[in-house]
Scaffold this motif. Structure first.
Motif, PDB file in Angstrom:
ATOM      1  N   VAL A 252      13.861  -2.535  -1.412  1.00  0.00           N
ATOM      2  CA  VAL A 252      12.851  -1.637  -0.845  1.00  0.00           C
ATOM      3  C   VAL A 252      13.270  -0.183  -1.026  1.00  0.00           C
ATOM      4  CG1 VAL A 252      11.748  -0.877   1.292  1.00  0.00           C
ATOM      5  CG2 VAL A 252      11.958  -3.317   0.815  1.00  0.00           C
ATOM      6  N   LEU A 253      14.517   0.133  -0.681  1.00  0.00           N
ATOM      7  CA  LEU A 253      14.967   1.526  -0.730  1.00  0.00           C
ATOM      8  C   LEU A 253      15.126   2.042  -2.159  1.00  0.00           C
ATOM      9  CD1 LEU A 253      17.511   1.636   2.231  1.00  0.00           C
ATOM     10  CD2 LEU A 253      15.109   2.336   2.187  1.00  0.00           C
ATOM     11  N   HIS A 254      15.388   1.154  -3.105  1.00  0.00           N
ATOM     12  CA  HIS A 254      15.442   1.580  -4.502  1.00  0.00           C
ATOM     13  C   HIS A 254      14.061   1.926  -5.039  1.00  0.00           C
ATOM     14  CE1 HIS A 254      19.581  -0.335  -5.656  1.00  0.00           C
ATOM     15  NE2 HIS A 254      19.687   0.944  -5.340  1.00  0.00           N
ATOM     16  N   ARG A 255      13.039   1.234  -4.545  1.00  0.00           N
ATOM     17  CA  ARG A 255      11.714   1.351  -5.133  1.00  0.00           C
ATOM     18  C   ARG A 255      10.772   2.282  -4.371  1.00  0.00           C
ATOM     19  NH1 ARG A 255      11.198  -2.700  -8.890  1.00  0.00           N
ATOM     20  NH2 ARG A 255      13.035  -4.055  -8.960  1.00  0.00           N
ATOM     21  N   LEU A 256      11.022   2.435  -3.075  1.00  0.00           N
ATOM     22  CA  LEU A 256      10.092   3.197  -2.247  1.00  0.00           C
ATOM     23  C   LEU A 256      10.831   4.183  -1.352  1.00  0.00           C
ATOM     24  CD1 LEU A 256       7.768   0.292  -1.001  1.00  0.00           C
ATOM     25  CD2 LEU A 256       7.256   1.917  -2.838  1.00  0.00           C
TER      26      LEU A 256
ATOM     27  N   ARG B 110       5.743   0.359  11.878  1.00  0.00           N
ATOM     28  CA  ARG B 110       4.727   1.170  11.204  1.00  0.00           C
ATOM     29  C   ARG B 110       5.417   2.143  10.258  1.00  0.00           C
ATOM     30  NH1 ARG B 110      -0.598   0.212  10.841  1.00  0.00           N
ATOM     31  NH2 ARG B 110      -1.910   2.049  11.038  1.00  0.00           N
ATOM     32  N   VAL B 111       5.007   2.145   8.983  1.00  0.00           N
ATOM     33  CA  VAL B 111       5.631   3.001   7.973  1.00  0.00           C
ATOM     34  C   VAL B 111       4.578   3.575   7.038  1.00  0.00           C
ATOM     35  CG1 VAL B 111       7.784   1.645   8.009  1.00  0.00           C
ATOM     36  CG2 VAL B 111       6.017   1.146   6.288  1.00  0.00           C
ATOM     37  N   ILE B 112       4.999   4.611   6.288  1.00  0.00           N
ATOM     38  CA  ILE B 112       4.247   5.114   5.139  1.00  0.00           C
ATOM     39  C   ILE B 112       5.171   5.001   3.938  1.00  0.00           C
ATOM     40  CG2 ILE B 112       3.129   7.110   4.070  1.00  0.00           C
ATOM     41  CD1 ILE B 112       2.543   8.130   6.910  1.00  0.00           C
ATOM     42  N   ALA B 113       4.684   4.403   2.859  1.00  0.00           N
ATOM     43  CA  ALA B 113       5.490   4.191   1.656  1.00  0.00           C
ATOM     44  C   ALA B 113       5.025   5.106   0.532  1.00  0.00           C
ATOM     45  CB  ALA B 113       5.397   2.736   1.204  1.00  0.00           C
ATOM     46  N   ARG B 114       5.997   5.681  -0.152  1.00  0.00           N
ATOM     47  CA  ARG B 114       5.716   6.482  -1.356  1.00  0.00           C
ATOM     48  C   ARG B 114       6.607   5.974  -2.474  1.00  0.00           C
ATOM     49  NH1 ARG B 114       5.520   9.828   3.058  1.00  0.00           N
ATOM     50  NH2 ARG B 114       3.539  10.968   3.328  1.00  0.00           N
ATOM     51  N   ALA B 115       6.058   5.901  -3.661  1.00  0.00           N
ATOM     52  CA  ALA B 115       6.806   5.339  -4.782  1.00  0.00           C
ATOM     53  C   ALA B 115       7.919   6.296  -5.221  1.00  0.00           C
ATOM     54  CB  ALA B 115       5.866   5.089  -5.962  1.00  0.00           C
ATOM     55  N   ARG B 116       9.071   5.712  -5.550  1.00  0.00           N
ATOM     56  CA  ARG B 116      10.170   6.501  -6.132  1.00  0.00           C
ATOM     57  C   ARG B 116      10.035   6.571  -7.646  1.00  0.00           C
ATOM     58  NH1 ARG B 116      14.134   7.880  -2.665  1.00  0.00           N
ATOM     59  NH2 ARG B 116      14.402   6.656  -0.761  1.00  0.00           N
ATOM     60  N   THR B 117       9.201   5.712  -8.196  1.00  0.00           N
ATOM     61  CA  THR B 117       8.948   5.674  -9.629  1.00  0.00           C
ATOM     62  C   THR B 117       7.524   6.145  -9.866  1.00  0.00           C
ATOM     63  OG1 THR B 117       8.292   3.373  -9.412  1.00  0.00           O
ATOM     64  CG2 THR B 117      10.566   3.796 -10.041  1.00  0.00           C
ATOM     65  N   PRO B 118       7.124   6.415 -11.145  1.00  0.00           N
ATOM     66  CA  PRO B 118       5.736   6.822 -11.378  1.00  0.00           C
ATOM     67  C   PRO B 118       4.746   5.849 -10.767  1.00  0.00           C
ATOM     68  CG  PRO B 118       7.046   7.114 -13.352  1.00  0.00           C
ATOM     69  CD  PRO B 118       7.937   6.416 -12.361  1.00  0.00           C
ATOM     70  N   ALA B 119       3.672   6.382 -10.241  1.00  0.00           N
ATOM     71  CA  ALA B 119       2.698   5.562  -9.556  1.00  0.00           C
ATOM     72  C   ALA B 119       2.158   4.484 -10.474  1.00  0.00           C
ATOM     73  CB  ALA B 119       1.539   6.435  -9.039  1.00  0.00           C
ATOM     74  N   ARG B 120       1.847   3.353  -9.862  1.00  0.00           N
ATOM     75  CA  ARG B 120       1.288   2.231 -10.638  1.00  0.00           C
ATOM     76  C   ARG B 120      -0.106   2.597 -11.127  1.00  0.00           C
ATOM     77  NH1 ARG B 120       2.948   0.000  -5.923  1.00  0.00           N
ATOM     78  NH2 ARG B 120       0.793  -0.409  -5.269  1.00  0.00           N
ATOM     79  N   THR B 121      -0.474   2.061 -12.277  1.00  0.00           N
ATOM     80  CA  THR B 121      -1.828   2.255 -12.802  1.00  0.00           C
ATOM     81  C   THR B 121      -2.626   0.981 -12.600  1.00  0.00           C
ATOM     82  OG1 THR B 121      -1.072   1.555 -14.997  1.00  0.00           O
ATOM     83  CG2 THR B 121      -1.077   3.923 -14.503  1.00  0.00           C
TER      84      THR B 121
ATOM     85  N   PRO C 265       0.834  -1.216   0.000  1.00  0.00           N
ATOM     86  CA  PRO C 265       0.000   0.000   0.000  1.00  0.00           C
ATOM     87  C   PRO C 265       0.861   1.256   0.000  1.00  0.00           C
ATOM     88  CG  PRO C 265       0.038  -1.011   2.175  1.00  0.00           C
ATOM     89  CD  PRO C 265       0.725  -1.976   1.257  1.00  0.00           C
ATOM     90  N   LEU C 266       0.358   2.295  -0.620  1.00  0.00           N
ATOM     91  CA  LEU C 266       1.080   3.565  -0.703  1.00  0.00           C
ATOM     92  C   LEU C 266       0.298   4.669   0.008  1.00  0.00           C
ATOM     93  CD1 LEU C 266       2.213   3.496  -4.447  1.00  0.00           C
ATOM     94  CD2 LEU C 266       3.546   2.831  -2.437  1.00  0.00           C
ATOM     95  N   ASN C 267       1.058   5.601   0.569  1.00  0.00           N
ATOM     96  CA  ASN C 267       0.507   6.855   1.111  1.00  0.00           C
ATOM     97  C   ASN C 267      -0.441   6.666   2.297  1.00  0.00           C
ATOM     98  OD1 ASN C 267       1.869   8.303  -1.019  1.00  0.00           O
ATOM     99  ND2 ASN C 267       0.217   7.618  -2.386  1.00  0.00           N
ATOM    100  N   ARG C 268      -0.289   5.587   2.996  1.00  0.00           N
ATOM    101  CA  ARG C 268      -1.044   5.393   4.236  1.00  0.00           C
ATOM    102  C   ARG C 268      -0.225   4.490   5.164  1.00  0.00           C
ATOM    103  NH1 ARG C 268      -3.261   0.324   4.573  1.00  0.00           N
ATOM    104  NH2 ARG C 268      -3.660  -0.828   2.633  1.00  0.00           N
ATOM    105  N   PRO C 269      -0.363   4.641   6.475  1.00  0.00           N
ATOM    106  CA  PRO C 269       0.426   3.821   7.404  1.00  0.00           C
ATOM    107  C   PRO C 269       0.043   2.346   7.330  1.00  0.00           C
ATOM    108  CG  PRO C 269      -0.484   5.776   8.500  1.00  0.00           C
ATOM    109  CD  PRO C 269      -1.171   5.666   7.181  1.00  0.00           C
TER     110      PRO C 269
END
Length: 427
Positions: free
Chosen positions: A385-389, A415-426, A129-133
């Motif tokens: 993980v660190l390359h992608r998020l 507990r984390v919040i993840a944000r994509a380092r690449t364009p968001a998935r469609t 999941p992205l943008n939420r804890p």
């Protein structure tokens, strides 16, 4: 004279251990010093040591033959991993299995799994999941489980892979729960015959997993080969039941433990920007970070031996028939072995080998056979993980340590919040 220890009844000591092991042992350490006796209901007394020097004295019983690591684990783990695994054997049977397992799990051999581990990690990370804890540990367990199914068991049938993804986490969750592990054997046997209840469910799960693994072993014998660990072990003299026990031992020792080590790695580095900025592409530093994480937040808390003869330890006489072992979190805070032990300083592992004082995988002759695979998994998965998020911790306060099954895990599961380092998935 035996070492001092708490005077409360054994059942009360057991309850405190299960509720908050770190708090209990740190309290004992403050009150009684570097060596103390703990009593758990239904088991022999256990003497814990908290310095590297005393731990090494315990580990020497492996060479004298007076300390049995397999027997010490058997009463806690045989229901999970069987009687014919390196975790539960001693003497010649243990040495035969250890020599058999060493070749496919050496650092040089497991290095060949690096690309496969990276691909598995990438596949799973893409679904986070992205943008939420969310709690990272459970998602890391999905990665380590997939690694075991594909690279250890070598199972490729989609139906079996899917079924094992359902069965194995529940098998470990139920069978590895402290309420089961700390149940004396005679009571566990009665529980297994009951028509309902938690342990009865475990027995049914184990039977279904056994059926899959034993059928896979027999099928693979007709078409030997393959680069997975089972394929290599099929070239040895181990029988079907021995292979089954070793596969489950590798599952138990390498799935939840490695995922928990990874969870602690992210829990630590997300609160240390000066560490995070050097990761993930500085490979020596990444390796040092992994080792320092396992020092300050070891996943396994002890490595006991059942004594066959009295042991002189720290000026005390430990009777035969008792357990003795290091309490690893406190050994890792021994200032004689690790200067400024409260500091998170990966550089200590770049400045020189820490020797026998570093024991997240145990010590002595019974050092974990899968240690090199676990360390490789941690390095590769952290890098992926660190390359992608981009990960952040929604709360900068450190997470407390809680006993989760037989591991010390982050209380909030990292507990984390993840944000994509690449364009968001469609979609």
């Amino acid at each position: 004279m035996i070492p001092p220890g708490p005077k409360m009844p054994a059942i009360a000591q057991t309850a405190w251990f299960m509720a908050d092991a770190p708090d209990a042992f740190e309290s004992y350490h403050r009150r009684y010093g570097p060596i103390f006796t703990v009593r758990n209901a239904g088991f022999p007394p256990e003497v814990f040591v908290t310095t590297a020097e005393l731990a090494e004295q315990v580990y020497r019983t492996d060479h004298s033959g007076h300390g049995r690591a397999g027997e010490a684990r058997r009463v806690f783990l045989q229901h999970l991993v069987g009687s014919q695994s390196v975790l539960t054997q001693d003497g010649d049977p243990w040495w035969r299995h250890r020599k058999t397992l060493n070749p496919p799990l050496r650092a040089r051999q497991v290095a060949g799994y690096q690309d496969d581990i990276a691909a598995i990690a990438a596949e799973k990370i893409a679904k986070w999941p992205l943008n939420r804890p969310f709690g990272l540990r459970d998602h890391l367990q999905e990665i380590t489980l997939e690694i075991i199914i594909r690279l250890i068991f070598g199972i490729t049938d989609a139906g079996r892979v899917q079924r094992l993804h359902v069965l194995l986490p529940e098998l470990i969750e139920v069978g590895g729960a402290m309420s089961v592990v700390m149940l004396p054997e005679r009571l566990r046997g009665l529980a297994g015959r009951a028509p309902f209840g938690r342990y009865r469910r475990f027995v049914r799960l184990r039977a279904e997993v056994d059926a899959i693994l034993l059928d896979e072993i027999r099928r693979r014998r007709t078409a030997p080969g393959g680069g997975d660990v089972l394929g290599r072990l099929l070239e040895t003299e181990l029988g079907d039941q021995e292979l089954r026990d070793e596969l489950l031992a590798m599952l138990f020792a390498g799935h939840e433990t490695t995922a928990t080590g990874l969870a602690w790695a992210f829990e630590r580095i997300l609160r240390m920007p000066e560490v995070l900025e050097r990761l993930p592409d500085d490979e020596p530093y990444l390796d040092a970070v992994v080792k320092e994480v396992l020092r300050v937040r070891p996943v396994v808390i002890e490595a006991p031996r059942l004594l066959d003869a009295p042991l002189r330890l720290g000026g005390h006489e430990i009777p035969a028939g008792w357990y003795a072992g290091p309490y690893i979190p406190l050994v890792h805070r021994d200032p004689a072995a690790f200067p400024a032990p409260g500091e998170f300083r990966p550089e200590r592992f770049l400045e020189g080998h820490q020797g026998k004082a570093w024991m997240p995988f145990g010590g002595g002759r019974r050092f974990c056979v899968g240690a090199q695979l676990a360390l490789l998994e941690m390095r590769v998965i952290i890098r992926e993980v660190l390359h992608r998020l981009e990960l952040t911790a929604p709360d900068q306060a450190p997470e407390a340590r809680r006993l989760k099954n037989v591991t010390l895990a982050p209380a909030k599961l990292t507990r984390v919040i993840a944000r994509a380092r690449t364009p968001a998935r469609t979609a």
